[in-house]
Design a protein around this motif. Structure first.
Motif, PDB file in Angstrom:
ATOM      1  N   ARG A 103      20.579   1.086  24.033  1.00  0.00           N
ATOM      2  CA  ARG A 103      21.067   0.176  25.067  1.00  0.00           C
ATOM      3  C   ARG A 103      22.484   0.624  25.414  1.00  0.00           C
ATOM      4  O   ARG A 103      23.373   0.642  24.578  1.00  0.00           O
ATOM      5  N   TYR A 104      22.670   0.986  26.669  1.00  0.00           N
ATOM      6  CA  TYR A 104      23.892   1.623  27.163  1.00  0.00           C
ATOM      7  C   TYR A 104      24.556   0.636  28.116  1.00  0.00           C
ATOM      8  O   TYR A 104      23.975   0.280  29.141  1.00  0.00           O
ATOM      9  N   VAL A 105      25.751   0.183  27.784  1.00  0.00           N
ATOM     10  CA  VAL A 105      26.412  -0.867  28.560  1.00  0.00           C
ATOM     11  C   VAL A 105      27.520  -0.269  29.424  1.00  0.00           C
ATOM     12  O   VAL A 105      28.410   0.418  28.917  1.00  0.00           O
ATOM     13  N   PHE A 125      18.635   0.184  29.506  1.00  0.00           N
ATOM     14  CA  PHE A 125      17.846   0.874  28.512  1.00  0.00           C
ATOM     15  C   PHE A 125      17.963   2.337  28.905  1.00  0.00           C
ATOM     16  O   PHE A 125      17.518   2.739  29.975  1.00  0.00           O
ATOM     17  N   ALA A 126      18.616   3.118  28.059  1.00  0.00           N
ATOM     18  CA  ALA A 126      18.944   4.497  28.414  1.00  0.00           C
ATOM     19  C   ALA A 126      18.158   5.484  27.575  1.00  0.00           C
ATOM     20  O   ALA A 126      17.900   5.261  26.395  1.00  0.00           O
ATOM     21  N   GLU A 127      17.808   6.575  28.226  1.00  0.00           N
ATOM     22  CA  GLU A 127      17.105   7.652  27.545  1.00  0.00           C
ATOM     23  C   GLU A 127      17.707   8.969  28.020  1.00  0.00           C
ATOM     24  O   GLU A 127      17.869   9.184  29.222  1.00  0.00           O
ATOM     25  N   LEU A 128      18.033   9.814  27.064  1.00  0.00           N
ATOM     26  CA  LEU A 128      18.574  11.129  27.387  1.00  0.00           C
ATOM     27  C   LEU A 128      17.457  12.150  27.210  1.00  0.00           C
ATOM     28  O   LEU A 128      16.901  12.294  26.118  1.00  0.00           O
ATOM     29  N   LYS A 129      17.106  12.823  28.296  1.00  0.00           N
ATOM     30  CA  LYS A 129      16.023  13.811  28.261  1.00  0.00           C
ATOM     31  C   LYS A 129      16.598  15.193  28.515  1.00  0.00           C
ATOM     32  O   LYS A 129      17.388  15.372  29.427  1.00  0.00           O
ATOM     33  N   LEU A 136      18.422   5.640  33.290  1.00  0.00           N
ATOM     34  CA  LEU A 136      18.837   4.270  33.034  1.00  0.00           C
ATOM     35  C   LEU A 136      17.854   3.304  33.676  1.00  0.00           C
ATOM     36  O   LEU A 136      17.521   3.431  34.843  1.00  0.00           O
ATOM     37  N   SER A 137      17.427   2.308  32.887  1.00  0.00           N
ATOM     38  CA  SER A 137      16.560   1.247  33.393  1.00  0.00           C
ATOM     39  C   SER A 137      17.328  -0.059  33.322  1.00  0.00           C
ATOM     40  O   SER A 137      17.765  -0.482  32.253  1.00  0.00           O
TER      41      SER A 137
END
Length: 163
Positions: A103-105, A125-129, A136-137
């Motif tokens: 979780r990225y604020v 909701f963050a995902e690094l691909k 970012l969602s």
């Protein structure tokens, strides 16, 4: 030449001593810094009252925030929550430690609209691909409102919303 080296050496020692005194003053929170601190405190209250109340899983006591210069003086922990600032220099490492998802604020600068001061915090909701692409969602937001009273900004209320 040796006298010149000694002269510069003495000047640099004087500057170091001066910087130590100035740096302790520099890292003290200003009124604006304390507003960001309050905003994070209020966000933590929202985490505790919403996520931990309605989620099946206990939320980690760690908040990952996007580093911005205006957040430099925010401490590494607030109300038993670890505050981890993420910038370009540590982003891969932090995401890797968290299985590339967290979780990225984002904490936006203090703003004013219709005479109302606010700081908005948006958790993603963050995902690094691929080590480079950050996805970012958006789920919700928290807005901490301040009012100008007796020559200073004081906490007024917190508003939440979501998608």
């Amino acid at each position: 030449m040796n006298r010149l080296k000694i002269f510069f050496l003495l000047i640099s020692f004087g500057a170091i001593g001066q910087n130590e005194n100035q740096s302790s003053e520099y890292f003290k929170m200003t009124e604006t810094d304390s507003l960001y601190y309050i905003a994070i405190e209020k966000y933590i209250v929202e985490i505790d009252s919403f996520y931990n109340k309605y989620s099946n899983q206990k939320q980690p006591n760690k908040i990952f925030i996007e580093y911005q210069d205006y957040l430099m003086k925010i401490p590494d922990s607030i109300n038993e929550y670890e505050i981890k600032k993420i910038g370009l220099g540590n982003r891969k490492k932090v995401f890797r430690k968290n299985r590339n998802k967290l979780r990225y604020v984002k904490i936006f600068p203090l703003s004013i609209s219709d005479g109302q001061f606010d700081i908005t915090l948006i958790p993603y909701f963050a995902e690094l691909k691929g080590g480079k692409n950050l996805y970012l969602s958006l789920s919700d937001w928290t807005k901490v409102l301040f009012e100008f009273k007796n020559g200073q900004l004081t906490y007024e209320k917190t508003e939440n919303g979501g998608i």
